[in-house]
Design an enzyme around this catalytic site. Structure first.
Site, PDB file in Angstrom:
ATOM      1  N   GLY A  14       0.833  -1.206   0.000  1.00 46.98           N
ATOM      2  CA  GLY A  14       0.000   0.000   0.000  1.00 46.98           C
ATOM      3  C   GLY A  14       0.867   1.255   0.000  1.00 46.98           C
ATOM      4  O   GLY A  14       1.909   1.287   0.644  1.00 46.98           O
ATOM      5  N   ARG A  75       0.907  -4.849  -5.835  1.00 49.23           N
ATOM      6  CA  ARG A  75       0.891  -6.123  -5.113  1.00 49.23           C
ATOM      7  C   ARG A  75       1.150  -7.159  -6.203  1.00 49.23           C
ATOM      8  O   ARG A  75       0.451  -7.198  -7.204  1.00 49.23           O
ATOM      9  CB  ARG A  75      -0.441  -6.326  -4.419  1.00 49.23           C
ATOM     10  CG  ARG A  75      -0.738  -5.142  -3.479  1.00 49.23           C
ATOM     11  CD  ARG A  75      -1.755  -5.474  -2.435  1.00 49.23           C
ATOM     12  NE  ARG A  75      -2.233  -4.267  -1.771  1.00 49.23           N
ATOM     13  CZ  ARG A  75      -1.813  -3.829  -0.583  1.00 49.23           C
ATOM     14  NH1 ARG A  75      -0.884  -4.483   0.072  1.00 49.23           N
ATOM     15  NH2 ARG A  75      -2.317  -2.741  -0.050  1.00 49.23           N
ATOM     16  N   ASP A 106       4.694  -5.212   6.017  1.00 51.86           N
ATOM     17  CA  ASP A 106       5.203  -6.539   6.395  1.00 51.86           C
ATOM     18  C   ASP A 106       5.262  -7.521   5.219  1.00 51.86           C
ATOM     19  O   ASP A 106       6.166  -8.363   5.157  1.00 51.86           O
ATOM     20  CB  ASP A 106       4.412  -7.118   7.574  1.00 51.86           C
ATOM     21  CG  ASP A 106       2.927  -7.233   7.295  1.00 51.86           C
ATOM     22  OD1 ASP A 106       2.445  -6.636   6.320  1.00 51.86           O
ATOM     23  OD2 ASP A 106       2.242  -7.943   8.054  1.00 51.86           O
ATOM     24  N   THR A 129       4.016   2.270   5.749  1.00 46.77           N
ATOM     25  CA  THR A 129       2.619   1.820   5.740  1.00 46.77           C
ATOM     26  C   THR A 129       1.854   2.669   6.751  1.00 46.77           C
ATOM     27  O   THR A 129       2.392   2.992   7.816  1.00 46.77           O
ATOM     28  CB  THR A 129       2.500   0.319   6.108  1.00 46.77           C
ATOM     29  OG1 THR A 129       1.133   0.010   6.381  1.00 46.77           O
ATOM     30  CG2 THR A 129       3.323  -0.057   7.332  1.00 46.77           C
ATOM     31  N   ASP A 131      -0.447   1.799   8.584  1.00 42.33           N
ATOM     32  CA  ASP A 131      -0.998   0.998   9.692  1.00 42.33           C
ATOM     33  C   ASP A 131      -0.214   1.086  11.010  1.00 42.33           C
ATOM     34  O   ASP A 131      -0.743   0.706  12.056  1.00 42.33           O
ATOM     35  CB  ASP A 131      -1.087  -0.477   9.279  1.00 42.33           C
ATOM     36  CG  ASP A 131      -2.113  -0.694   8.182  1.00 42.33           C
ATOM     37  OD1 ASP A 131      -3.025   0.145   8.064  1.00 42.33           O
ATOM     38  OD2 ASP A 131      -1.993  -1.685   7.443  1.00 42.33           O
ATOM     39  N   ASP A 133       2.138  -0.845  12.054  1.00 39.43           N
ATOM     40  CA  ASP A 133       2.041  -2.202  12.601  1.00 39.43           C
ATOM     41  C   ASP A 133       3.337  -2.987  12.470  1.00 39.43           C
ATOM     42  O   ASP A 133       3.319  -4.208  12.360  1.00 39.43           O
ATOM     43  CB  ASP A 133       0.891  -2.956  11.902  1.00 39.43           C
ATOM     44  CG  ASP A 133       1.119  -3.072  10.396  1.00 39.43           C
ATOM     45  OD1 ASP A 133       2.038  -2.421   9.874  1.00 39.43           O
ATOM     46  OD2 ASP A 133       0.380  -3.834   9.748  1.00 39.43           O
ATOM     47  N   ARG A 175      -7.235  -3.167   9.160  1.00 38.22           N
ATOM     48  CA  ARG A 175      -7.809  -4.524   9.130  1.00 38.22           C
ATOM     49  C   ARG A 175      -7.340  -5.323  10.334  1.00 38.22           C
ATOM     50  O   ARG A 175      -8.107  -6.053  10.946  1.00 38.22           O
ATOM     51  CB  ARG A 175      -7.392  -5.248   7.837  1.00 38.22           C
ATOM     52  CG  ARG A 175      -8.321  -4.980   6.674  1.00 38.22           C
ATOM     53  CD  ARG A 175      -8.041  -5.929   5.534  1.00 38.22           C
ATOM     54  NE  ARG A 175      -6.655  -5.840   5.087  1.00 38.22           N
ATOM     55  CZ  ARG A 175      -6.237  -5.056   4.099  1.00 38.22           C
ATOM     56  NH1 ARG A 175      -7.085  -4.312   3.450  1.00 38.22           N
ATOM     57  NH2 ARG A 175      -4.962  -5.024   3.751  1.00 38.22           N
TER      58      ARG A 175
END
Ligand code: ATP
Length: 327
Positions: A14, A75, A106, A129, A131, A133, A175
């Site tokens: 992303g 992707r 990741d 990213t 996120d 994360d 998500r």
């Protein structure tokens, strides 16, 4: 160890605000060290398609403030196969690329780890990213900008919610990680926040909303992370509406607008620091590591460690604070 002569740089997964500032920093740091630089377009797909372009300092002029990524991203299914990675390796070898800088999440790191081991090519990764994360960095590129974008949206929704006595459910990205939801929710004064990391029973949410209703609040905003366990904002809104039919309920899905926009000053500085450090580490012989921010220092973490540890630990104190501050 042979010294690296040509560095390949790519963005993957992303897109995130700050990727361009990071490309700029990586390109210029490598050029400053006397190395050639090749931009790989569309992430791993670009390696498989030989979508390469030699980069100069001017290739990255006037991009520090731009969202998205000038190198594009993708992707790529083929890279998950041994044959795909062999093709990618043959192409980067032909192009003379002997070291890689990967900017992504990741999934990108997993691909980089496998590719680097399989073909003995040095790679240093940068967490890019929204996120937030990734273990090994307090912040990932784009998270700060995305969170500020969400806060801006919440503020606007609050204006209309307060004018109509409405109950709004705002769905935000995440998500698997509730980092954006939790922090944007706190900063936007949300009455409740639903996260992927913690299942919230509709009954408990209703009890919380009842307190807000009894307190004569003009508006109520519930932040719902897309991966929360009740199935997203529409499902939560419907379940709540069944119990509180006096409320005029509305749902807003913020969606991809959270990914775009000019990076915040925090993301630009982080991107510059991480790009600079990643290239320095690559040229000094590091491989299969990510660079990240620890406190106010840039440190490296082995990719394996980054991938095998969870980054965002939900703080029960923060959740309790949300409840206390929403009365
Ligand atoms: P974001 O966190 O924003 O989604 P990401 O880097 O995690 O970013 P992914 O789509 O998961 O995004 O991964 C990016 C690319 O990395 C994939 O499209 C694929 O090409 C490669 N990749 C992911 N997992 C693997 C794997 N197990 N083996 C080889 N390549 C992989």
């Amino acid at each position: 160890m042979q010294s690296i002569k040509k560095v390949g740089i790519f963005t993957s997964g992303g897109d995130a605000p700050g990727m361009n500032a990071c490309i700029r920093a990586s390109v210029r740091t490598a050029l400053h060290a006397g190395k050639s630089v090749v931009g790989v377009y569309h992430g791993y797909q670009g390696m498989i398609d030989s979508n390469f372009e030699e980069m100069s300092s001017r290739s990255v002029s006037n991009i520090i403030q731009l969202g998205g990524t000038i190198l594009k991203t993708a992707r790529c299914k083929a890279f998950r196969t041994k044959e795909g990675r062999q093709q990618a390796y043959d192409n980067i070898k032909t192009a003379g690329i002997d070291g890689l800088i990967a900017i992504g999440g990741d999934g990108t790191f997993t691909g980089a780890e496998i590719f680097s081991r399989e073909h003995n090519i040095p790679v240093v990764c940068i967490p890019g990213t929204i996120d937030n994360d990734l273990y090994g960095s307090d912040f990932t590129l784009g998270y700060d900008t995305a969170t500020n974008t969400v806060i801006e949206a919440i503020d606007k929704i609050r204006d209309t919610a307060a004018s109509h006595d409405r109950l709004f459910f705002v769905e935000v990205m995440g998500r698997d990680s509730g980092c954006i939801a939790l922090n944007a929710g706190i900063a936007g004064g949300a009455e409740a926040i639903l996260l992927p990391e913690k299942a919230t029973a509709i009954q408990d949410l209703c009890s919380q909303l009842e307190i807000a209703a009894k307190g004569n609040k003009a508006s109520t905003i519930v932040i719902v992370a897309e991966g929360e366990k009740n199935g997203g904002a529409y499902n939560v809104a419907k379940a709540v509406k069944d119990r509180f039919d006096f409320y005029d309920t509305k749902v807003t899905i913020l969606g991809h607008l959270q990914r775009g926009g000019s990076p915040s000053s925090f993301d630009r500085v982080l991107a510059s620091r991480l790009g600079f450090a990643a290239v320095r580490h690559l040229l000094a012989g590091s491989t299969r590591v990510m660079v990240g921010l620890w406190g106010n220092e840039i440190r490296t973490t082995p990719l394996e460690e980054a991938l095998n540890n969870k980054a965002f630990k939900l703080s029960e104190d923060m959740l309790e604070m949300v409840e206390v501050l929403s009365i």
